[in-house]
Motif scaffolding. Structure first.
Motif, PDB file in Angstrom:
ATOM      1  N   ALA A   1     -40.719 -18.209 -62.770  1.00 21.23           N
ATOM      2  CA  ALA A   1     -39.114 -18.045 -61.821  1.00 21.23           C
ATOM      3  C   ALA A   1     -39.407 -18.466 -61.033  1.00 21.23           C
ATOM      4  CB  ALA A   1     -38.820 -17.132 -62.665  1.00 21.23           C
ATOM      5  N   LYS A   2     -38.051 -19.049 -60.464  1.00 21.23           N
ATOM      6  CA  LYS A   2     -38.139 -19.115 -59.085  1.00 21.23           C
ATOM      7  C   LYS A   2     -37.796 -18.302 -58.302  1.00 21.23           C
ATOM      8  CE  LYS A   2     -35.523 -22.216 -56.064  1.00 21.23           C
ATOM      9  NZ  LYS A   2     -36.531 -22.817 -54.912  1.00 21.23           N
ATOM     10  N   LYS A   3     -38.022 -17.226 -56.988  1.00 21.03           N
ATOM     11  CA  LYS A   3     -37.714 -15.992 -57.200  1.00 21.03           C
ATOM     12  C   LYS A   3     -36.185 -15.596 -56.492  1.00 21.03           C
ATOM     13  CE  LYS A   3     -39.922 -12.272 -54.968  1.00 21.03           C
ATOM     14  NZ  LYS A   3     -40.985 -11.588 -53.954  1.00 21.03           N
ATOM     15  N   GLU A   4     -35.389 -16.051 -57.337  1.00 22.08           N
ATOM     16  CA  GLU A   4     -33.958 -15.741 -56.948  1.00 22.08           C
ATOM     17  C   GLU A   4     -33.180 -14.691 -58.156  1.00 22.08           C
ATOM     18  OE1 GLU A   4     -31.653 -19.286 -56.025  1.00 22.08           O
ATOM     19  OE2 GLU A   4     -32.981 -20.735 -57.914  1.00 22.08           O
ATOM     20  N   GLY A   5     -32.305 -14.488 -57.234  1.00 19.48           N
ATOM     21  CA  GLY A   5     -31.085 -13.261 -59.110  1.00 19.48           C
ATOM     22  C   GLY A   5     -31.889 -12.385 -59.358  1.00 19.48           C
ATOM     23  N   THR A   6     -31.906 -12.789 -60.687  1.00 24.63           N
ATOM     24  CA  THR A   6     -31.966 -11.797 -61.904  1.00 24.63           C
ATOM     25  C   THR A   6     -33.449 -12.353 -62.397  1.00 24.63           C
ATOM     26  OG1 THR A   6     -30.594 -12.607 -63.628  1.00 24.63           O
ATOM     27  CG2 THR A   6     -30.402 -10.387 -61.873  1.00 24.63           C
ATOM     28  N   PHE A   7     -34.041 -12.945 -61.154  1.00 35.12           N
ATOM     29  CA  PHE A   7     -35.407 -13.780 -62.500  1.00 35.12           C
ATOM     30  C   PHE A   7     -36.592 -13.698 -63.629  1.00 35.12           C
ATOM     31  CE2 PHE A   7     -39.306 -13.014 -59.890  1.00 35.12           C
ATOM     32  CZ  PHE A   7     -38.581 -11.958 -58.828  1.00 35.12           C
TER      33      PHE A   7
ATOM     34  N   TYR B   1     -36.082 -11.091 -64.980  1.00 35.33           N
ATOM     35  CA  TYR B   1     -35.193 -10.448 -66.444  1.00 35.33           C
ATOM     36  C   TYR B   1     -35.031 -11.757 -67.485  1.00 35.33           C
ATOM     37  CZ  TYR B   1     -34.188  -6.271 -64.629  1.00 35.33           C
ATOM     38  OH  TYR B   1     -33.962  -5.007 -64.056  1.00 35.33           O
ATOM     39  N   ASP B   2     -33.766 -13.337 -66.380  1.00 35.22           N
ATOM     40  CA  ASP B   2     -34.141 -14.950 -66.438  1.00 35.22           C
ATOM     41  C   ASP B   2     -35.322 -15.132 -67.371  1.00 35.22           C
ATOM     42  OD1 ASP B   2     -32.082 -14.312 -65.511  1.00 35.22           O
ATOM     43  OD2 ASP B   2     -32.971 -15.975 -63.506  1.00 35.22           O
ATOM     44  N   GLY B   3     -36.624 -14.877 -67.209  1.00 34.24           N
ATOM     45  CA  GLY B   3     -38.315 -15.951 -67.923  1.00 34.24           C
ATOM     46  C   GLY B   3     -38.257 -14.710 -68.442  1.00 34.24           C
ATOM     47  N   SER B   4     -38.166 -13.567 -68.825  1.00 36.97           N
ATOM     48  CA  SER B   4     -38.602 -12.054 -70.002  1.00 36.97           C
ATOM     49  C   SER B   4     -37.606 -13.007 -71.423  1.00 36.97           C
ATOM     50  CB  SER B   4     -37.928 -11.763 -69.318  1.00 36.97           C
ATOM     51  OG  SER B   4     -38.739 -10.794 -69.124  1.00 36.97           O
TER      52      SER B   4
ATOM     53  N   PRO C   1     -30.517 -17.419 -71.806  1.00 32.81           N
ATOM     54  CA  PRO C   1     -29.452 -17.039 -70.708  1.00 32.81           C
ATOM     55  C   PRO C   1     -29.828 -16.571 -69.413  1.00 32.81           C
ATOM     56  CG  PRO C   1     -29.832 -14.932 -71.871  1.00 32.81           C
ATOM     57  CD  PRO C   1     -30.626 -15.878 -72.308  1.00 32.81           C
ATOM     58  N   SER C   2     -29.722 -16.675 -68.041  1.00 34.57           N
ATOM     59  CA  SER C   2     -29.649 -16.865 -66.737  1.00 34.57           C
ATOM     60  C   SER C   2     -28.794 -15.430 -66.037  1.00 34.57           C
ATOM     61  CB  SER C   2     -30.557 -17.420 -66.120  1.00 34.57           C
ATOM     62  OG  SER C   2     -29.712 -18.614 -66.259  1.00 34.57           O
ATOM     63  N   GLY C   3     -29.207 -14.870 -65.052  1.00 33.87           N
ATOM     64  CA  GLY C   3     -28.205 -14.100 -63.965  1.00 33.87           C
ATOM     65  C   GLY C   3     -27.338 -15.466 -63.356  1.00 33.87           C
ATOM     66  N   ARG C   4     -26.295 -15.170 -63.397  1.00 36.44           N
ATOM     67  CA  ARG C   4     -26.056 -16.175 -62.914  1.00 36.44           C
ATOM     68  C   ARG C   4     -25.579 -17.921 -63.027  1.00 36.44           C
ATOM     69  NH1 ARG C   4     -26.136 -16.272 -56.867  1.00 36.44           N
ATOM     70  NH2 ARG C   4     -27.593 -14.598 -57.197  1.00 36.44           N
ATOM     71  N   GLY C   5     -26.176 -17.577 -64.640  1.00 32.86           N
ATOM     72  CA  GLY C   5     -26.806 -19.785 -64.645  1.00 32.86           C
ATOM     73  C   GLY C   5     -27.162 -20.054 -63.768  1.00 32.86           C
ATOM     74  N   LEU C   6     -27.984 -19.624 -63.039  1.00 34.78           N
ATOM     75  CA  LEU C   6     -29.002 -20.089 -62.360  1.00 34.78           C
ATOM     76  C   LEU C   6     -30.278 -20.986 -62.308  1.00 34.78           C
ATOM     77  CD1 LEU C   6     -29.738 -17.623 -59.410  1.00 34.78           C
ATOM     78  CD2 LEU C   6     -28.329 -19.265 -59.406  1.00 34.78           C
ATOM     79  N   GLN C   7     -30.152 -20.954 -63.823  1.00 32.05           N
ATOM     80  CA  GLN C   7     -31.880 -21.117 -64.551  1.00 32.05           C
ATOM     81  C   GLN C   7     -33.221 -21.687 -63.823  1.00 32.05           C
ATOM     82  OE1 GLN C   7     -30.302 -25.380 -66.778  1.00 32.05           O
ATOM     83  NE2 GLN C   7     -28.493 -24.218 -66.950  1.00 32.05           N
ATOM     84  N   THR C   8     -33.294 -19.950 -63.817  1.00 34.73           N
ATOM     85  CA  THR C   8     -34.626 -19.914 -62.623  1.00 34.73           C
ATOM     86  C   THR C   8     -35.838 -20.036 -62.864  1.00 34.73           C
ATOM     87  OG1 THR C   8     -34.611 -17.530 -63.283  1.00 34.73           O
ATOM     88  CG2 THR C   8     -33.373 -18.101 -60.927  1.00 34.73           C
TER      89      THR C   8
END
Ligand code: FMN
Length: 172
Positions: free
Chosen positions: A87-93, A95-98, A38-45
């Motif tokens: 991770a692209k530096k946007e949103g919850t990057f 946490y997304d990467g983790s 999963p990724s915050g807001r589904g941004l797939q960073t």
């Protein structure tokens, strides 16, 4: 307990790997698990970089070791595969990467493949090496190093560590 929960609970960090290379099919299954995190807001960073090239692994080993302050050690424990997550530096990057790294560790365990999160990806990506890597990958914009996984067949099993007490509260 079902198989998924057993896999999660039995995962431990592997720090001794066989030299034998992991198959492409197994690497793909691990990477796919990361892609579906999963990724915050589904941004797939997150971006996943699978490194099996010996010269590149040695470059990362040396850089990571120099960040620790001891170039003679191998922070990746001789793993045949290093997976670097940016991770692209946007949103919850972060946490997304983790989540991406965790999904891949669970997938590896489900295949009886060893993994260990290796830190200092942020410092690596902030260095000239990181800039060169982004150019090589054709990525523009701001990317942050989140973590690596050392991946390979386990040389030996690592026992589960006891869990600290008083870390769960049920408020019914
Ligand atoms: C954010 C993070 C950074 C970590 N960095 C390293 C590292 O650089 N080198 C290492 O050997 N293990 C590293 N680990 C692995 C931990 O040391 C390991 O998860 C912990 O000791 C618990 O052991 P277990 O994974 O076997 O349950 C890291 C784990 C996390 C979550």
């Amino acid at each position: 307990m079902n198989e998924t929960c057993k896999t999660i609970i039995n995962r431990t960090s592997t720090r001794a790997f066989k030299k034998e290379q992991v198959t492409d099919e197994e690497i793909k299954m691990i990477v796919d698990a990361g892609l579906y995190a999963p990724s915050g807001r589904g941004l797939q960073t997150p971006v996943i970089v699978v490194i099996t090239n010996d010269a590149l692994k040695e470059e990362i080993r040396r850089l990571n070791a120099s960040i620790i302050g001891n170039e003679t050690i191998d922070p990746f424990y001789g793993a045949p595969v290093i997976i670097l997550v940016l991770a692209k530096k946007e949103g919850t990057f972060v946490y997304d990467g983790s989540c991406t790294l965790m999904n891949m560790m669970i997938a590896a365990e489900s295949l009886n493949i060893g993994s260990c999160w290796i830190h200092r990806a942020k410092e690596e990506m902030d260095s000239p090496f990181g800039k060169e890597l982004l150019t090589k990958l054709g990525l523009s914009g701001e990317y942050v190093g989140i973590g690596h996984l050392a991946i390979g067949y386990k040389e030996k099993e690592t026992p589960l560590k006891p869990r600290k007490e008083n870390r769960v509260f049920y408020l019914k």
